[in-house]
Design a protein around this motif. Structure first.
Motif, PDB file in Angstrom:
ATOM      1  N   LEU A  68      -4.733 -30.695 -21.201  1.00 42.86           N
ATOM      2  CA  LEU A  68      -6.059 -30.314 -20.719  1.00 42.86           C
ATOM      3  C   LEU A  68      -7.163 -31.018 -21.516  1.00 42.86           C
ATOM      4  CD1 LEU A  68      -5.467 -26.490 -20.154  1.00 42.86           C
ATOM      5  CD2 LEU A  68      -5.910 -28.199 -18.379  1.00 42.86           C
ATOM      6  N   LYS A  69      -6.992 -31.098 -22.836  1.00 43.47           N
ATOM      7  CA  LYS A  69      -7.991 -31.753 -23.670  1.00 43.47           C
ATOM      8  C   LYS A  69      -8.115 -33.245 -23.332  1.00 43.47           C
ATOM      9  CE  LYS A  69      -9.712 -30.288 -27.133  1.00 43.47           C
ATOM     10  NZ  LYS A  69     -11.017 -29.677 -27.485  1.00 43.47           N
ATOM     11  N   ILE A  70      -6.973 -33.904 -23.181  1.00 39.30           N
ATOM     12  CA  ILE A  70      -6.979 -35.338 -22.867  1.00 39.30           C
ATOM     13  C   ILE A  70      -7.574 -35.579 -21.478  1.00 39.30           C
ATOM     14  CG2 ILE A  70      -5.510 -37.342 -22.428  1.00 39.30           C
ATOM     15  CD1 ILE A  70      -3.633 -36.264 -24.619  1.00 39.30           C
ATOM     16  N   THR A  71      -7.165 -34.748 -20.500  1.00 38.83           N
ATOM     17  CA  THR A  71      -7.710 -34.861 -19.144  1.00 38.83           C
ATOM     18  C   THR A  71      -9.232 -34.676 -19.153  1.00 38.83           C
ATOM     19  OG1 THR A  71      -5.656 -34.011 -18.183  1.00 38.83           O
ATOM     20  CG2 THR A  71      -7.627 -33.913 -16.804  1.00 38.83           C
ATOM     21  N   GLY A  72      -9.689 -33.686 -19.908  1.00 41.26           N
ATOM     22  CA  GLY A  72     -11.126 -33.427 -19.999  1.00 41.26           C
ATOM     23  C   GLY A  72     -11.898 -34.591 -20.593  1.00 41.26           C
ATOM     24  N   ASN A  73     -11.318 -35.244 -21.612  1.00 44.38           N
ATOM     25  CA  ASN A  73     -11.990 -36.392 -22.229  1.00 44.38           C
ATOM     26  C   ASN A  73     -12.114 -37.554 -21.251  1.00 44.38           C
ATOM     27  OD1 ASN A  73     -12.429 -35.135 -24.686  1.00 44.38           O
ATOM     28  ND2 ASN A  73     -10.525 -35.858 -25.591  1.00 44.38           N
ATOM     29  N   TYR A  74     -11.074 -37.776 -20.458  1.00 47.33           N
ATOM     30  CA  TYR A  74     -11.166 -38.822 -19.437  1.00 47.33           C
ATOM     31  C   TYR A  74     -12.201 -38.447 -18.377  1.00 47.33           C
ATOM     32  CZ  TYR A  74      -7.116 -41.551 -20.988  1.00 47.33           C
ATOM     33  OH  TYR A  74      -6.264 -42.357 -21.692  1.00 47.33           O
ATOM     34  N   PHE A  75     -12.203 -37.174 -17.973  1.00 44.65           N
ATOM     35  CA  PHE A  75     -13.103 -36.761 -16.895  1.00 44.65           C
ATOM     36  C   PHE A  75     -14.569 -36.873 -17.307  1.00 44.65           C
ATOM     37  CE2 PHE A  75     -15.654 -33.605 -14.607  1.00 44.65           C
ATOM     38  CZ  PHE A  75     -15.437 -34.031 -13.305  1.00 44.65           C
ATOM     39  N   LEU A  76     -14.890 -36.655 -18.585  1.00 46.16           N
ATOM     40  CA  LEU A  76     -16.284 -36.734 -19.021  1.00 46.16           C
ATOM     41  C   LEU A  76     -16.898 -38.099 -18.682  1.00 46.16           C
ATOM     42  CD1 LEU A  76     -16.465 -34.951 -22.503  1.00 46.16           C
ATOM     43  CD2 LEU A  76     -17.587 -34.273 -20.385  1.00 46.16           C
ATOM     44  N   GLY A  77     -16.122 -39.168 -18.950  1.00 42.53           N
ATOM     45  CA  GLY A  77     -16.612 -40.505 -18.630  1.00 42.53           C
ATOM     46  C   GLY A  77     -16.700 -40.740 -17.140  1.00 42.53           C
ATOM     47  N   ILE A  78     -15.681 -40.288 -16.415  1.00 44.29           N
ATOM     48  CA  ILE A  78     -15.673 -40.445 -14.954  1.00 44.29           C
ATOM     49  C   ILE A  78     -16.839 -39.681 -14.325  1.00 44.29           C
ATOM     50  CG2 ILE A  78     -14.363 -39.962 -12.847  1.00 44.29           C
ATOM     51  CD1 ILE A  78     -11.811 -40.295 -14.577  1.00 44.29           C
ATOM     52  N   PHE A  79     -17.086 -38.474 -14.830  1.00 47.16           N
ATOM     53  CA  PHE A  79     -18.193 -37.656 -14.333  1.00 47.16           C
ATOM     54  C   PHE A  79     -19.537 -38.345 -14.578  1.00 47.16           C
ATOM     55  CE2 PHE A  79     -21.500 -34.595 -15.684  1.00 47.16           C
ATOM     56  CZ  PHE A  79     -21.772 -34.001 -14.461  1.00 47.16           C
ATOM     57  N   LEU A  80     -19.721 -38.897 -15.789  1.00 47.00           N
ATOM     58  CA  LEU A  80     -20.983 -39.548 -16.123  1.00 47.00           C
ATOM     59  C   LEU A  80     -21.287 -40.696 -15.167  1.00 47.00           C
ATOM     60  CD1 LEU A  80     -23.393 -40.153 -18.022  1.00 47.00           C
ATOM     61  CD2 LEU A  80     -21.850 -41.576 -19.372  1.00 47.00           C
ATOM     62  N   TYR A  81     -20.306 -41.559 -14.929  1.00 45.89           N
ATOM     63  CA  TYR A  81     -20.564 -42.731 -14.087  1.00 45.89           C
ATOM     64  C   TYR A  81     -20.564 -42.380 -12.601  1.00 45.89           C
ATOM     65  CZ  TYR A  81     -20.674 -45.596 -18.170  1.00 45.89           C
ATOM     66  OH  TYR A  81     -21.049 -46.141 -19.366  1.00 45.89           O
ATOM     67  N   SER A  82     -19.816 -41.355 -12.216  1.00 49.31           N
ATOM     68  CA  SER A  82     -19.893 -40.880 -10.829  1.00 49.31           C
ATOM     69  C   SER A  82     -21.295 -40.371 -10.532  1.00 49.31           C
ATOM     70  CB  SER A  82     -18.870 -39.763 -10.582  1.00 49.31           C
ATOM     71  OG  SER A  82     -17.555 -40.234 -10.722  1.00 49.31           O
ATOM     72  N   LEU A  83     -21.830 -39.591 -11.464  1.00 48.21           N
ATOM     73  CA  LEU A  83     -23.169 -39.034 -11.281  1.00 48.21           C
ATOM     74  C   LEU A  83     -24.223 -40.136 -11.230  1.00 48.21           C
ATOM     75  CD1 LEU A  83     -24.916 -36.467 -11.132  1.00 48.21           C
ATOM     76  CD2 LEU A  83     -25.048 -36.521 -13.634  1.00 48.21           C
ATOM     77  N   MET A  84     -24.136 -41.085 -12.150  1.00 54.44           N
ATOM     78  CA  MET A  84     -25.134 -42.164 -12.186  1.00 54.44           C
ATOM     79  C   MET A  84     -25.099 -43.009 -10.921  1.00 54.44           C
ATOM     80  SD  MET A  84     -24.748 -43.431 -16.148  1.00 54.44           S
ATOM     81  CE  MET A  84     -25.667 -44.921 -15.832  1.00 54.44           C
ATOM     82  N   ILE A  85     -23.904 -43.358 -10.471  1.00 52.58           N
ATOM     83  CA  ILE A  85     -23.777 -44.245  -9.311  1.00 52.58           C
ATOM     84  C   ILE A  85     -24.143 -43.521  -8.016  1.00 52.58           C
ATOM     85  CG2 ILE A  85     -22.092 -45.510  -7.904  1.00 52.58           C
ATOM     86  CD1 ILE A  85     -20.742 -46.292 -10.585  1.00 52.58           C
ATOM     87  N   VAL A  86     -23.712 -42.278  -7.867  1.00 50.34           N
ATOM     88  CA  VAL A  86     -24.037 -41.505  -6.659  1.00 50.34           C
ATOM     89  C   VAL A  86     -25.536 -41.254  -6.582  1.00 50.34           C
ATOM     90  CG1 VAL A  86     -23.766 -39.266  -5.520  1.00 50.34           C
ATOM     91  CG2 VAL A  86     -21.765 -40.450  -6.422  1.00 50.34           C
ATOM     92  N   MET A  87     -26.149 -40.917  -7.715  1.00 44.14           N
ATOM     93  CA  MET A  87     -27.598 -40.681  -7.718  1.00 44.14           C
ATOM     94  C   MET A  87     -28.365 -41.963  -7.399  1.00 44.14           C
ATOM     95  SD  MET A  87     -28.336 -37.990 -10.821  1.00 44.14           S
ATOM     96  CE  MET A  87     -30.044 -37.840 -10.367  1.00 44.14           C
ATOM     97  N   ALA A  88     -27.896 -43.090  -7.936  1.00 41.48           N
ATOM     98  CA  ALA A  88     -28.555 -44.374  -7.642  1.00 41.48           C
ATOM     99  C   ALA A  88     -28.450 -44.703  -6.160  1.00 41.48           C
ATOM    100  CB  ALA A  88     -27.917 -45.482  -8.479  1.00 41.48           C
ATOM    101  N   ALA A  89     -27.273 -44.447  -5.579  1.00 40.75           N
ATOM    102  CA  ALA A  89     -27.073 -44.703  -4.147  1.00 40.75           C
ATOM    103  C   ALA A  89     -27.938 -43.765  -3.302  1.00 40.75           C
ATOM    104  CB  ALA A  89     -25.602 -44.530  -3.790  1.00 40.75           C
ATOM    105  N   ASP A  90     -28.044 -42.524  -3.735  1.00 47.03           N
ATOM    106  CA  ASP A  90     -28.844 -41.538  -3.002  1.00 47.03           C
ATOM    107  C   ASP A  90     -30.326 -41.899  -3.041  1.00 47.03           C
ATOM    108  OD1 ASP A  90     -29.152 -39.336  -1.447  1.00 47.03           O
ATOM    109  OD2 ASP A  90     -28.936 -37.861  -3.051  1.00 47.03           O
TER     110      ASP A  90
END
Length: 395
Positions: A68-90
């Motif tokens: 869970l800890k390792i998965t969460g660390n990977y997701f933090l980066g994925i979440f950050l760039y998903s948010l930035m790219i989706v917001m830029a597209a929006d």
């Protein structure tokens, strides 16, 4: 307390990403619009998005906790760039719709293509960041200290910092680190703090990791100072929590250094081979949490023969003017990671006088490394993992 207030924001932002994922997938194929698919997708997304929180509370079994800890660390980066790219597209969609008033922005093909581009960008950035974080670069520096050393005209120093051994780094990373260091054939190895990542339990195989580090070959040995993460403090998404029944100082960390043949300098100075001084400073953040104090630079050099070269190790690159005026010739630091992720690298350059690289203050040379490890998101997108190979010339 801040983490509690930010929790609703985190939930809302994830719902924002999930909404656009639903809209795009549903536009691509009818089967992706079914309630069954959306329910399964939402459940999987929720498990991954909350893995850091669940890993924080679920301690046993250890295998699940670690996963869970390792998965969460990977997701933090994925979440950050998903948010930035989706917001830029929006924002781009709103610009074309209301400012440019183009008609094709409403078409299904345009929406599908834009969504595909966003997905490819997210995947590409994250994969590149994960792979890039594992590669350790060697950054060379040459400095001249205007002091004479008997029978010595130069000194090869390797600076290492921010290994963050724990859930994100272990034996494999240690092997690569040792290989890179030994290839430089150093006279001295300095580890400028954040050896651990807050939780000693995060190390999967501490004995083997220490044994690996013990194979570092250096003429004068390996020395280290503590950083702000070298203490026992549970951490959740960058926020630290202290349990009332636990002490910050974890003796296993000190024993680890002994097993690795690394000498800790805790506001201490050693005269090496009657040639030069090496001083390791306490970390200010660690001192505050432990109700401890640290000596000023001038106190540390007060009794030294300043005709000899003086090397400082200080985890955080602060008090540069004070260190320079105390008589230090070389100040070695880490801590900043040079931002690690875009756009955080822009912020660190505004916070620190020297966030990464070389800076001269009077007669003192300050070198800040971006470190070899990572903190939080298990990726690097804006900076390098590095060790610094410093050739110090004496004149």
């Amino acid at each position: 307390m801040i983490a509690i207030y930010l929790a609703p924001v985190y939930i809302i932002l994830n719902l924002y990403i999930l909404r656009w994922a639903y809209l795009w997938m549903g536009s691509c194929h009818s089967i992706l619009r079914t309630m069954a698919f959306r329910t399964i997708f939402a459940i999987i997304y929720a498990i991954v998005a909350t893995s850091l929180v669940s890993g924080f509370f679920i301690k046993k079994p250890r295998v699940l906790h670690r996963a869970l800890k390792i998965t969460g660390n990977y997701f933090l980066g994925i979440f950050l760039y998903s948010l930035m790219i989706v917001m830029a597209a929006d924002l781009g969609r709103l610009f074309f719709k209301y400012v440019c008033r183009v008609s094709w922005i409403h078409s299904r093909i345009a929406f599908n293509v834009a969504g595909a581009v966003c997905v490819l960008l997210i995947i590409g950035l994250c994969i590149r960041g994960i792979i890039h974080a594992k590669y350790i670069k060697v950054t060379p520096y040459k400095v001249t200290v205007n002091k004479t050393v008997p029978d010595t005209d130069k000194l090869k120093v390797v600076l290492v910092a921010d290994t963050h051994f724990g859930y994100n780094a272990g034996v494999i990373h240690a092997h690569e680190l040792v290989r890179k260091i030994n290839k430089q054939k150093p006279d001295l190895v300095c580890i400028a703090g954040d050896i651990f990542d807050n939780e000693y339990e995060g190390l999967k195989n501490p004995e083997k990791t220490a044994s690996t580090l013990r194979s570092i070959r250096s003429r004068y040995g390996v020395y280290a100072c503590w950083g702000n993460h070298d203490l026992n403090e549970p951490i959740l998404a960058g926020f630290t929590f202290r349990s009332a029944n636990k002490d910050y100082d974890d003796p296993r960390m000190t024993q680890f250094l002994k097993d690795a043949n690394i000498r800790l300098l805790n506001d201490e100075t050693v005269l090496i081979d009657e040639r030069f001084y090496l001083t390791g400073r306490k970390d200010p953040s660690r001192c505050r949490k432990m109700d401890d104090t640290r000596k000023s630079p001038s106190q540390l050099t007060k009794s030294l023969d300043l005709r000899r070269p003086v090397i400082f190790m200080d985890h955080q690159p602060g008090e540069l003017d004070e260190v320079a005026s105390s008589g230090a010739d070389l100040d070695l630091c880490g801590h900043t990671h040079d931002g690690q992720l875009f756009p955080l690298n822009i912020i660190t350059s505004l916070v620190w006088e020297n966030s990464c690289g070389y800076l001269k203050k009077g007669n003192m040379h300050n070198i800040v490394t971006s470190g070899i490890g990572i903190w939080g998101p298990n990726m690097r997108t804006a900076t390098n993992s590095e060790i610094c190979a410093i050739t110090v010339h004496f004149s």
